[in-house]
Write an enzyme that holds these catalytic residues in place. Structure first.
Site, PDB file in Angstrom:
ATOM      1  N   PHE A  13      17.609  59.352  45.783  1.00  0.00           N
ATOM      2  CA  PHE A  13      17.064  58.958  44.511  1.00  0.00           C
ATOM      3  C   PHE A  13      15.521  58.740  45.001  1.00  0.00           C
ATOM      4  O   PHE A  13      15.241  57.942  46.037  1.00  0.00           O
ATOM      5  CB  PHE A  13      17.164  57.619  44.025  1.00  0.00           C
ATOM      6  CG  PHE A  13      16.677  56.943  42.868  1.00  0.00           C
ATOM      7  CD1 PHE A  13      16.646  57.547  41.510  1.00  0.00           C
ATOM      8  CD2 PHE A  13      15.878  55.879  42.917  1.00  0.00           C
ATOM      9  CE1 PHE A  13      15.744  57.079  40.532  1.00  0.00           C
ATOM     10  CE2 PHE A  13      14.993  55.400  42.135  1.00  0.00           C
ATOM     11  CZ  PHE A  13      15.089  55.950  40.778  1.00  0.00           C
ATOM     12  N   GLU A 138       3.112  42.343  31.693  1.00  0.00           N
ATOM     13  CA  GLU A 138       2.943  41.020  32.080  1.00  0.00           C
ATOM     14  C   GLU A 138       2.156  40.245  30.880  1.00  0.00           C
ATOM     15  O   GLU A 138       1.487  39.335  31.085  1.00  0.00           O
ATOM     16  CB  GLU A 138       1.797  41.163  33.296  1.00  0.00           C
ATOM     17  CG  GLU A 138       2.564  41.488  34.310  1.00  0.00           C
ATOM     18  CD  GLU A 138       1.565  41.820  35.814  1.00  0.00           C
ATOM     19  OE1 GLU A 138       2.373  41.867  36.829  1.00  0.00           O
ATOM     20  OE2 GLU A 138       0.404  41.877  35.695  1.00  0.00           O
TER      21      GLU A 138
END
Length: 179
Positions: A13, A138
């Site tokens: 991956f 954020e």
């Protein structure tokens, strides 16, 4: 000390934050076993200290946990990036503060049983306020200003249990003689 040899290594991956590889190894030439390893560039953590000695934390949503947690500002290193530059960037991005006094507290391996991630821990003093430059994910971050007693209380009641935050606090408080 056990001697091992990598017989085969395959990256299974490749992601934005980390890669995963599976190695086939042999210990002492006898025992064969697989090892799954998360490859991570590491990161930097910044402990911002105000003039009054209080420390700035962020409260942000952490998707894997499905909840908001209290932690110190931090971010991942770009490949080959100097951790000090990363810590300085994250301080500005997440809190809006800048400083000319930043120093390394130490570093930690987050999960050495399966991951290469190393986090570099910094403290910042003599903070200069400004506007944050938060990234996607954020924007709903909340800043918290906590004193030593409040920090201790939040650790003891389980409100602060992020490992990087606890580690940076331990380094900082130890250096300041507050442990």
């Amino acid at each position: 000390m056990a001697q091992f040899k990598v017989l085969e290594s395959n990256t299974i991956f490749s992601g934005y934050v980390f890669d995963v590889k599976v190695d086939k190894i042999t210990y002492d030439g006898i025992n064969h076993s697989p090892r799954e390893v998360v490859i991570h560039n590491g990161g930097a953590v910044i402990l911002p200290v105000l003039q009054n000695g209080n420390i700035i934390f962020v409260k942000q949503y952490r998707y894997p946990l499905g909840k908001y947690i209290i932690e110190l500002p931090a971010g991942k290193l770009n490949k080959g990036e100097d951790p000090l530059l990363c810590a300085t960037r994250e301080l500005k991005e997440e809190t809006g503060y800048t400083t000319n006094k930043i120093y390394k507290l130490g570093s930690i391996f987050t999960t050495p049983g399966f991951c290469t991630e190393e986090l570099h821990l910094y403290a910042a003093e003599q903070l200069i306020s400004g506007d944050h430059q938060r990234e996607e994910g954020e924007r709903d971050m909340e800043l918290l200003e906590l004193n030593h007693a409040q920090i201790k209380e939040k650790i003891m009641n389980g409100e602060i249990k992020d490992a990087k935050t606890l580690s940076a606090l331990m380094y900082y408080f130890y250096q300041k003689g507050l442990l």
